[in-house]
Design an enzyme around this catalytic site. Structure first.
Site, PDB file in Angstrom:
ATOM      1  N   HIS A   1       0.932  -1.153   0.063  1.00  0.00           N
ATOM      2  CA  HIS A   1      -0.054   0.020   0.075  1.00  0.00           C
ATOM      3  C   HIS A   1       0.970   1.147  -0.014  1.00  0.00           C
ATOM      4  O   HIS A   1       0.540   2.289  -0.704  1.00  0.00           O
ATOM      5  CB  HIS A   1      -0.975  -0.066   1.292  1.00  0.00           C
ATOM      6  CG  HIS A   1      -1.828  -0.989   1.165  1.00  0.00           C
ATOM      7  ND1 HIS A   1      -1.847  -1.947   2.436  1.00  0.00           N
ATOM      8  CD2 HIS A   1      -2.988  -1.443   0.648  1.00  0.00           C
ATOM      9  CE1 HIS A   1      -3.014  -2.802   2.221  1.00  0.00           C
ATOM     10  NE2 HIS A   1      -3.515  -2.661   1.336  1.00  0.00           N
TER      11      HIS A   1
ATOM     12  N   ARG B   1      -2.969  -5.356  -8.884  1.00  0.00           N
ATOM     13  CA  ARG B   1      -1.647  -6.200  -8.642  1.00  0.00           C
ATOM     14  C   ARG B   1      -1.849  -7.346  -9.657  1.00  0.00           C
ATOM     15  O   ARG B   1      -0.693  -7.920 -10.138  1.00  0.00           O
ATOM     16  CB  ARG B   1      -1.619  -6.710  -7.234  1.00  0.00           C
ATOM     17  CG  ARG B   1      -1.362  -5.623  -6.147  1.00  0.00           C
ATOM     18  CD  ARG B   1      -1.779  -6.150  -4.794  1.00  0.00           C
ATOM     19  NE  ARG B   1      -3.071  -6.520  -5.068  1.00  0.00           N
ATOM     20  CZ  ARG B   1      -3.912  -6.950  -3.778  1.00  0.00           C
ATOM     21  NH1 ARG B   1      -3.194  -7.856  -3.049  1.00  0.00           N
ATOM     22  NH2 ARG B   1      -5.319  -7.397  -3.982  1.00  0.00           N
TER      23      ARG B   1
ATOM     24  N   SER C   1      -3.082  -8.221   2.686  1.00  0.00           N
ATOM     25  CA  SER C   1      -2.923  -7.901   4.182  1.00  0.00           C
ATOM     26  C   SER C   1      -3.322  -9.374   4.689  1.00  0.00           C
ATOM     27  O   SER C   1      -2.935  -9.717   5.877  1.00  0.00           O
ATOM     28  CB  SER C   1      -3.940  -6.848   4.523  1.00  0.00           C
ATOM     29  OG  SER C   1      -3.740  -5.641   3.963  1.00  0.00           O
TER      30      SER C   1
HETATM   31  N1  COA Z   1      -0.530  -3.954  -1.854  1.00  0.00           N
HETATM   32  C1  COA Z   1      -0.602  -4.976  -1.325  1.00  0.00           C
HETATM   33  N2  COA Z   1      -2.027  -5.248  -0.812  1.00  0.00           N
HETATM   34  C2  COA Z   1      -2.920  -4.707  -1.463  1.00  0.00           C
HETATM   35  C3  COA Z   1      -2.639  -3.849  -2.501  1.00  0.00           C
HETATM   36  C4  COA Z   1      -1.352  -3.247  -2.435  1.00  0.00           C
HETATM   37  N3  COA Z   1      -1.091  -2.162  -3.361  1.00  0.00           N
HETATM   38  N4  COA Z   1      -3.759  -2.998  -2.827  1.00  0.00           N
HETATM   39  C5  COA Z   1      -4.755  -3.848  -2.433  1.00  0.00           C
HETATM   40  N5  COA Z   1      -4.223  -4.956  -1.595  1.00  0.00           N
HETATM   41  C6  COA Z   1      -5.017  -5.683  -0.896  1.00  0.00           C
HETATM   42  C7  COA Z   1      -5.380  -5.560   0.424  1.00  0.00           C
HETATM   43  O1  COA Z   1      -4.520  -5.688   1.433  1.00  0.00           O
HETATM   44  C8  COA Z   1      -6.739  -6.437   0.828  1.00  0.00           C
HETATM   45  O2  COA Z   1      -6.314  -7.645   0.952  1.00  0.00           O
HETATM   46  P1  COA Z   1      -7.070  -8.736   2.049  1.00  0.00           P
HETATM   47  O3  COA Z   1      -8.195  -9.012   1.064  1.00  0.00           O
HETATM   48  O4  COA Z   1      -6.170  -9.639   2.153  1.00  0.00           O
HETATM   49  O5  COA Z   1      -7.297  -7.776   3.223  1.00  0.00           O
HETATM   50  C9  COA Z   1      -7.030  -6.476  -0.827  1.00  0.00           C
HETATM   51  O6  COA Z   1      -6.164  -6.169  -1.582  1.00  0.00           O
HETATM   52  C10 COA Z   1      -8.148  -5.554  -1.214  1.00  0.00           C
HETATM   53  O7  COA Z   1      -8.602  -4.800  -0.105  1.00  0.00           O
HETATM   54  P2  COA Z   1      -8.692  -3.113  -0.102  1.00  0.00           P
HETATM   55  O8  COA Z   1      -7.853  -2.544  -0.650  1.00  0.00           O
HETATM   56  O9  COA Z   1      -8.809  -2.769   1.341  1.00  0.00           O
HETATM   57  O10 COA Z   1     -10.110  -3.045  -0.680  1.00  0.00           O
HETATM   58  P3  COA Z   1     -11.418  -3.415  -0.451  1.00  0.00           P
HETATM   59  O11 COA Z   1     -11.678  -4.229  -1.744  1.00  0.00           O
HETATM   60  O12 COA Z   1     -11.516  -4.228   0.714  1.00  0.00           O
HETATM   61  O13 COA Z   1     -12.274  -1.787  -0.554  1.00  0.00           O
HETATM   62  C11 COA Z   1     -13.022  -0.022   0.387  1.00  0.00           C
HETATM   63  C12 COA Z   1     -12.226  -1.312   0.418  1.00  0.00           C
HETATM   64  C13 COA Z   1     -13.067   0.696   1.673  1.00  0.00           C
HETATM   65  C14 COA Z   1     -12.238   0.813  -0.662  1.00  0.00           C
HETATM   66  C15 COA Z   1     -14.352  -0.530  -0.337  1.00  0.00           C
HETATM   67  O14 COA Z   1     -14.854  -1.564   0.358  1.00  0.00           O
HETATM   68  C16 COA Z   1     -15.431   0.672  -0.362  1.00  0.00           C
HETATM   69  O15 COA Z   1     -15.318   1.532  -1.033  1.00  0.00           O
HETATM   70  N6  COA Z   1     -16.290   0.498   0.771  1.00  0.00           N
HETATM   71  C17 COA Z   1     -17.336   1.676   0.913  1.00  0.00           C
HETATM   72  C18 COA Z   1     -18.737   1.078   0.207  1.00  0.00           C
HETATM   73  C19 COA Z   1     -18.583   1.474  -1.126  1.00  0.00           C
HETATM   74  O16 COA Z   1     -18.486   2.769  -1.421  1.00  0.00           O
HETATM   75  N7  COA Z   1     -18.326   0.532  -1.967  1.00  0.00           N
HETATM   76  C20 COA Z   1     -18.110   0.761  -3.390  1.00  0.00           C
HETATM   77  C21 COA Z   1     -19.545   1.023  -4.449  1.00  0.00           C
HETATM   78  S1  COA Z   1     -20.788  -0.162  -4.236  1.00  0.00           S
END
Ligand code: COA
Length: 164
Positions: A18, A93, A131
């Site tokens: 991240h 990724r 994560s």
């Molecule tokens: N390096 C390492 N890991 C990464 C990464 C990077 N560059 N980019 C993403 N990841 C990983 C994260 O660690 C996570 O891993 P995990 O699943 O093992 O925890 C995964 O990729 C994706 O997680 P994250 O980036 O947190 O995204 P998410 O898909 O859980 O989305 C929000 C999180 C908060 C952005 C999303 O749920 C959201 O927008 N929520 C609000 C409701 C909303 O508006 N939804 C969209 C419209 S319906």
């Protein structure tokens, strides 16, 4: 003209992958808000506030002047609108990320057409990192120091030590 971008995530916890994206985004936009949100489908290990504090500590160690850290509940599109962001940053990724990211980007565009989703690729050592993997390695006493900043390593060991 100032261009503000939001980099949202669950950050449970924030990893070096991240942070790599944060550094890349900081070169492209005048202001980045790293925004700690909630994915309703996830049950995080760290509370919202713990994740927020860890992101603040990890990001401040980068010593970049144009990064702030925020938190939100509810819709990302609303948060982007409220903060006058013109872009939403997401790390891409692998092909496996694509479908989920594509759906989110289109939903967010419908909800807030003024913000474009911008996908950035992390450097190769972080392409496989997420994560969940870091938490599994920590739970099994593996070395996580290469995957997360020191503050997160400490917090994870404390949290997991307390749970075991
Ligand atoms: N390096 C390492 N890991 C990464 C990464 C990077 N560059 N980019 C993403 N990841 C990983 C994260 O660690 C996570 O891993 P995990 O699943 O093992 O925890 C995964 O990729 C994706 O997680 P994250 O980036 O947190 O995204 P998410 O898909 O859980 O989305 C929000 C999180 C908060 C952005 C999303 O749920 C959201 O927008 N929520 C609000 C409701 C909303 O508006 N939804 C969209 C419209 S319906």
């Amino acid at each position: 003209m100032d261009k503000c971008a939001v980099y949202p995530g669950t950050f449970d916890p924030i990893t070096n992958g991240h942070l790599d994206i944060v550094e890349r985004a900081a070169k492209l936009f005048s202001k980045i808000i790293v925004a700690v949100g909630e994915n309703p489908e996830k049950t995080p290990l760290f509370s919202h506030n713990e994740r927020f504090e860890l992101v603040k500590e990890a990001v401040s160690a980068l010593e970049l002047p144009n990064i702030t850290v925020g938190q939100f509940t509810g819709l990302l599109a609303q948060y982007a609108q409220d903060t006058d962001a013109t872009a939403i940053i997401r790390g891409l990724r692998a092909v496996s990320d694509f479908e989920h990211e594509f759906q989110m980007a289109l939903a967010n565009r419908k909800l807030f057409p003024d913000a474009e989703t911008v996908f950035l690729m992390p450097s190769e050592p972080f392409v496989y990192l997420n994560s969940s993997m870091v938490k599994v390695i920590a739970r099994n006493d593996g070395n996580i120091s290469q995957f997360v900043p020191p503050c997160v390593e400490k917090a994870l060991l404390e949290k997991i030590g307390g749970i075991k």
